[in-house]
Motif scaffolding. Structure first.
Motif, PDB file in Angstrom:
ATOM      1  N   SER A 147      24.718  89.655  34.447  1.00  0.00           N
ATOM      2  CA  SER A 147      25.515  90.860  34.249  1.00  0.00           C
ATOM      3  C   SER A 147      24.795  92.058  34.862  1.00  0.00           C
ATOM      4  CB  SER A 147      25.777  91.118  32.766  1.00  0.00           C
ATOM      5  OG  SER A 147      24.584  91.502  32.116  1.00  0.00           O
ATOM      6  N   SER A 197      34.945  92.695  43.423  1.00  0.00           N
ATOM      7  CA  SER A 197      34.241  92.364  42.179  1.00  0.00           C
ATOM      8  C   SER A 197      32.763  92.744  42.323  1.00  0.00           C
ATOM      9  CB  SER A 197      34.349  90.870  41.880  1.00  0.00           C
ATOM     10  OG  SER A 197      33.613  90.123  42.824  1.00  0.00           O
ATOM     11  N   GLU A 257      30.354  90.726  42.103  1.00  0.00           N
ATOM     12  CA  GLU A 257      29.773  89.686  42.950  1.00  0.00           C
ATOM     13  C   GLU A 257      29.940  90.018  44.434  1.00  0.00           C
ATOM     14  OE1 GLU A 257      29.618  84.881  42.795  1.00  0.00           O
ATOM     15  OE2 GLU A 257      31.583  85.806  42.498  1.00  0.00           O
ATOM     16  N   ASN A 258      31.135  90.510  44.828  1.00  0.00           N
ATOM     17  CA  ASN A 258      31.357  90.924  46.212  1.00  0.00           C
ATOM     18  C   ASN A 258      30.431  92.067  46.596  1.00  0.00           C
ATOM     19  OD1 ASN A 258      34.833  90.569  45.506  1.00  0.00           O
ATOM     20  ND2 ASN A 258      33.590  89.091  46.620  1.00  0.00           N
ATOM     21  N   ARG A 311      35.631  94.051  29.565  1.00  0.00           N
ATOM     22  CA  ARG A 311      36.468  93.449  30.592  1.00  0.00           C
ATOM     23  C   ARG A 311      37.385  94.520  31.148  1.00  0.00           C
ATOM     24  NH1 ARG A 311      35.410  88.867  32.972  1.00  0.00           N
ATOM     25  NH2 ARG A 311      34.167  87.591  31.631  1.00  0.00           N
ATOM     26  N   ILE A 332      29.552  89.430  36.183  1.00  0.00           N
ATOM     27  CA  ILE A 332      29.561  89.353  37.645  1.00  0.00           C
ATOM     28  C   ILE A 332      30.984  89.346  38.209  1.00  0.00           C
ATOM     29  CG2 ILE A 332      28.875  87.893  39.601  1.00  0.00           C
ATOM     30  CD1 ILE A 332      26.586  89.386  38.240  1.00  0.00           C
ATOM     31  N   ASP A 333      31.963  88.843  37.466  1.00  0.00           N
ATOM     32  CA  ASP A 333      33.333  88.791  37.983  1.00  0.00           C
ATOM     33  C   ASP A 333      34.153  90.041  37.660  1.00  0.00           C
ATOM     34  OD1 ASP A 333      33.567  88.360  35.279  1.00  0.00           O
ATOM     35  OD2 ASP A 333      34.962  86.676  35.452  1.00  0.00           O
ATOM     36  N   TYR A 334      33.513  91.091  37.155  1.00  0.00           N
ATOM     37  CA  TYR A 334      34.200  92.339  36.803  1.00  0.00           C
ATOM     38  C   TYR A 334      34.716  93.028  38.070  1.00  0.00           C
ATOM     39  CZ  TYR A 334      35.012  96.866  34.619  1.00  0.00           C
ATOM     40  OH  TYR A 334      35.593  98.016  34.155  1.00  0.00           O
ATOM     41  N   THR A 335      35.927  93.566  38.010  1.00  0.00           N
ATOM     42  CA  THR A 335      36.523  94.260  39.150  1.00  0.00           C
ATOM     43  C   THR A 335      36.076  95.718  39.165  1.00  0.00           C
ATOM     44  OG1 THR A 335      38.450  92.799  39.050  1.00  0.00           O
ATOM     45  CG2 THR A 335      38.686  94.842  40.309  1.00  0.00           C
TER      46      THR A 335
END
Length: 185
Positions: free
Chosen positions: A150, A131, A133-134, A26, A168-171
């Motif tokens: 992932s 992120s 995802e973006n 994370r 997927i939500d990792y910055t």
């Protein structure tokens, strides 16, 4: 039937060492512009108060330097914007300008890269707070064979490259490379 079980077990065992090398992590450090370290392909806005001819936008070149009129190349790679401003002020103050006041700001972050099972892999502009995802959405989304839970992120830290699994939500950070893996089943 035993052959199928044995084959499945062998395939699973062969895949495990590759999984062990990468760790899921994370955001252990929050990304902030204040602590951001300059590197090649960053664009910085240099402001020298009272010297409009020196104030401009400069690209950090492949050697990690910006080239400023009067003082030439100034190495800024690995420095924060505050440290870069101090370095430029020191060089300007040594015979060119009396008591220079210098500010360095990020104009454009270096790009991020995305490859693997996305529609349009390549190099894209980084946006603060982006992120995984973006990044995938910017690259046109997943292909039908993509692992969607992932990805692998490759990040250069100093002289070493760190690779790790990320959700997927990792910055992301500027300069990261996102690798979307292919699923086998």
């Amino acid at each position: 039937m035993n052959r199928r079980k044995t084959l499945a077990l062998l395939l699973t065992a062969a895949a495990l060492p590759g999984c062990a090398a990468l760790t899921v992590r994370r955001d252990d450090e929050s990304f902030s512009a204040r602590d951001y370290r300059l590197a090649t392909d960053d664009r910085v806005r240099l402001i020298v108060f009272g010297q409009d001819s020196l104030s401009n936008i400069y690209m950090v070149d492949g050697s990690g330097a910006i080239t400023v009129p009067l003082i030439g190349a100034v190495t800024v790679e690995g420095l924060t914007t505050t440290q870069a401003a101090e370095r430029v002020a020191d060089r300007l103050g040594s015979g060119f300008i009396r008591e220079p006041r210098v500010t360095v700001e990020i104009d454009t972050y270096r790009p991020f890269y995305i490859m693997g099972e996305v529609t349009r892999g390549g190099q894209y502009d980084y946006v603060a707070g982006m992120s995984v995802e973006n990044a995938i959405a910017i690259a046109g989304g997943f292909t039908p064979r993509a692992v969607r839970s992932s990805v692998t992120v490759s990040r250069k830290i100093g002289d070493e490259t760190d690779r790790f699994n990320a959700p997927i939500d990792y910055t992301l950070r500027p300069g990261d490379t996102v690798i979307v893996r292919e699923r086998w089943f």
